[in-house]
Design a protein around this motif. Structure first.
Motif, PDB file in Angstrom:
ATOM      1  N   VAL A  20    -117.329 -24.713  81.562  1.00 22.38           N
ATOM      2  CA  VAL A  20    -116.931 -25.121  80.245  1.00 22.38           C
ATOM      3  C   VAL A  20    -118.176 -25.487  79.311  1.00 22.38           C
ATOM      4  N   SER A  21    -118.999 -26.197  79.581  1.00 20.23           N
ATOM      5  CA  SER A  21    -120.160 -26.736  78.970  1.00 20.23           C
ATOM      6  C   SER A  21    -121.072 -25.449  78.655  1.00 20.23           C
ATOM      7  N   THR A  22    -121.161 -24.596  79.624  1.00 27.20           N
ATOM      8  CA  THR A  22    -122.138 -23.231  79.316  1.00 27.20           C
ATOM      9  C   THR A  22    -121.351 -22.506  78.362  1.00 27.20           C
ATOM     10  N   THR A  49    -129.341 -28.581  74.762  1.00 28.01           N
ATOM     11  CA  THR A  49    -130.638 -28.752  74.496  1.00 28.01           C
ATOM     12  C   THR A  49    -131.658 -28.075  75.099  1.00 28.01           C
ATOM     13  N   LEU A  50    -131.574 -27.989  76.540  1.00 27.33           N
ATOM     14  CA  LEU A  50    -132.753 -27.162  77.460  1.00 27.33           C
ATOM     15  C   LEU A  50    -132.688 -25.867  76.717  1.00 27.33           C
ATOM     16  N   TRP A  51    -131.510 -25.286  76.805  1.00 30.15           N
ATOM     17  CA  TRP A  51    -131.629 -23.740  76.178  1.00 30.15           C
ATOM     18  C   TRP A  51    -132.223 -23.555  74.809  1.00 30.15           C
ATOM     19  N   PHE A  61    -136.059 -24.585  75.467  1.00 31.15           N
ATOM     20  CA  PHE A  61    -137.081 -23.648  76.036  1.00 31.15           C
ATOM     21  C   PHE A  61    -136.601 -22.247  75.999  1.00 31.15           C
ATOM     22  N   GLY A  62    -135.165 -21.955  75.696  1.00 29.38           N
ATOM     23  CA  GLY A  62    -134.717 -20.626  75.404  1.00 29.38           C
ATOM     24  C   GLY A  62    -135.043 -19.933  73.994  1.00 29.38           C
ATOM     25  N   LEU A  63    -134.576 -21.031  73.106  1.00 29.27           N
ATOM     26  CA  LEU A  63    -134.834 -20.333  71.760  1.00 29.27           C
ATOM     27  C   LEU A  63    -136.006 -20.820  71.068  1.00 29.27           C
ATOM     28  N   GLY A  64    -136.736 -21.998  71.406  1.00 29.63           N
ATOM     29  CA  GLY A  64    -137.990 -22.236  70.933  1.00 29.63           C
ATOM     30  C   GLY A  64    -137.420 -23.529  69.862  1.00 29.63           C
ATOM     31  N   ASP A  65    -136.322 -24.033  69.815  1.00 32.03           N
ATOM     32  CA  ASP A  65    -136.223 -25.060  68.994  1.00 32.03           C
ATOM     33  C   ASP A  65    -136.985 -26.317  69.018  1.00 32.03           C
ATOM     34  N   SER A  66    -137.246 -27.191  67.973  1.00 32.37           N
ATOM     35  CA  SER A  66    -137.919 -28.313  68.119  1.00 32.37           C
ATOM     36  C   SER A  66    -136.843 -29.424  68.536  1.00 32.37           C
ATOM     37  N   VAL A  67    -137.643 -30.334  69.299  1.00 30.09           N
ATOM     38  CA  VAL A  67    -136.458 -31.615  69.651  1.00 30.09           C
ATOM     39  C   VAL A  67    -137.318 -32.754  69.520  1.00 30.09           C
ATOM     40  N   HIS A  68    -136.870 -33.924  68.653  1.00 31.85           N
ATOM     41  CA  HIS A  68    -137.465 -35.068  68.321  1.00 31.85           C
ATOM     42  C   HIS A  68    -137.520 -35.710  69.481  1.00 31.85           C
ATOM     43  N   TRP A  69    -138.584 -36.662  69.643  1.00 38.16           N
ATOM     44  CA  TRP A  69    -138.854 -37.342  70.849  1.00 38.16           C
ATOM     45  C   TRP A  69    -137.688 -38.571  71.058  1.00 38.16           C
ATOM     46  N   GLU A 109    -134.371 -37.679  70.469  1.00 40.29           N
ATOM     47  CA  GLU A 109    -133.690 -36.550  71.021  1.00 40.29           C
ATOM     48  C   GLU A 109    -133.717 -36.628  72.732  1.00 40.29           C
ATOM     49  N   TRP A 110    -134.986 -36.448  73.101  1.00 40.04           N
ATOM     50  CA  TRP A 110    -135.474 -36.456  74.409  1.00 40.04           C
ATOM     51  C   TRP A 110    -135.153 -37.687  75.119  1.00 40.04           C
TER      52      TRP A 110
END
Length: 120
Positions: free
Chosen positions: A12-14, A86-88, A91-99, A101-102
């Motif tokens: 469902v999540s995917t 978040t991971l996709w 690492f898949g789309l190259g979006d930035s993630v704020h610390w 959010e990590w």
């Protein structure tokens, strides 16, 4: 049985992550609001939404025997959606993630581990 529940929740999540991707793509590539409904990405999003619904129904049906309530299901699917998305996105789309959010992602993964590994 709990393994099947986790697999269905991940499915469902995917599906929801792909649904968001195609909805985003549809909106970005359309020039007008009505034109979104003639875009091929809209039909992919619609089909993925239906697949997500079927997986969700299956999760709740199978979850009857393991006492998966709506609250449990929503939290499990939400946590898995956040993790996968978040991971996709990163690492898949190259979006930035704020610390910060990590940190949120790490906390979610930690508590998923505690719930489904420690208290299995």
């Amino acid at each position: 049985m709990k393994t099947i529940v986790v697999i269905l929740a991940a499915s469902v999540s995917t599906a929801n992550v792909f649904l968001n991707y195609f909805a985003h793509h549809t909106a970005r590539s359309s020039s007008t609001w009505p034109s979104m409904f003639t875009n091929a990405s809209f039909y992919f999003a619609f089909a993925i939404g239906m697949a997500s619904l079927l997986c969700m129904l299956s999760l709740y049906f199978i979850g009857k025997t393991t006492q998966i309530s709506m609250a449990n299901g929503v939290l499990l699917m939400g946590a898995a959606s956040i993790t996968i998305g978040t991971l996709w996105g990163r690492f898949g789309l190259g979006d930035s993630v704020h610390w910060t959010e990590w940190v949120i992602l790490i906390l979610i993964l930690t508590f998923l581990g505690i719930r489904y590994v420690v208290y299995n």
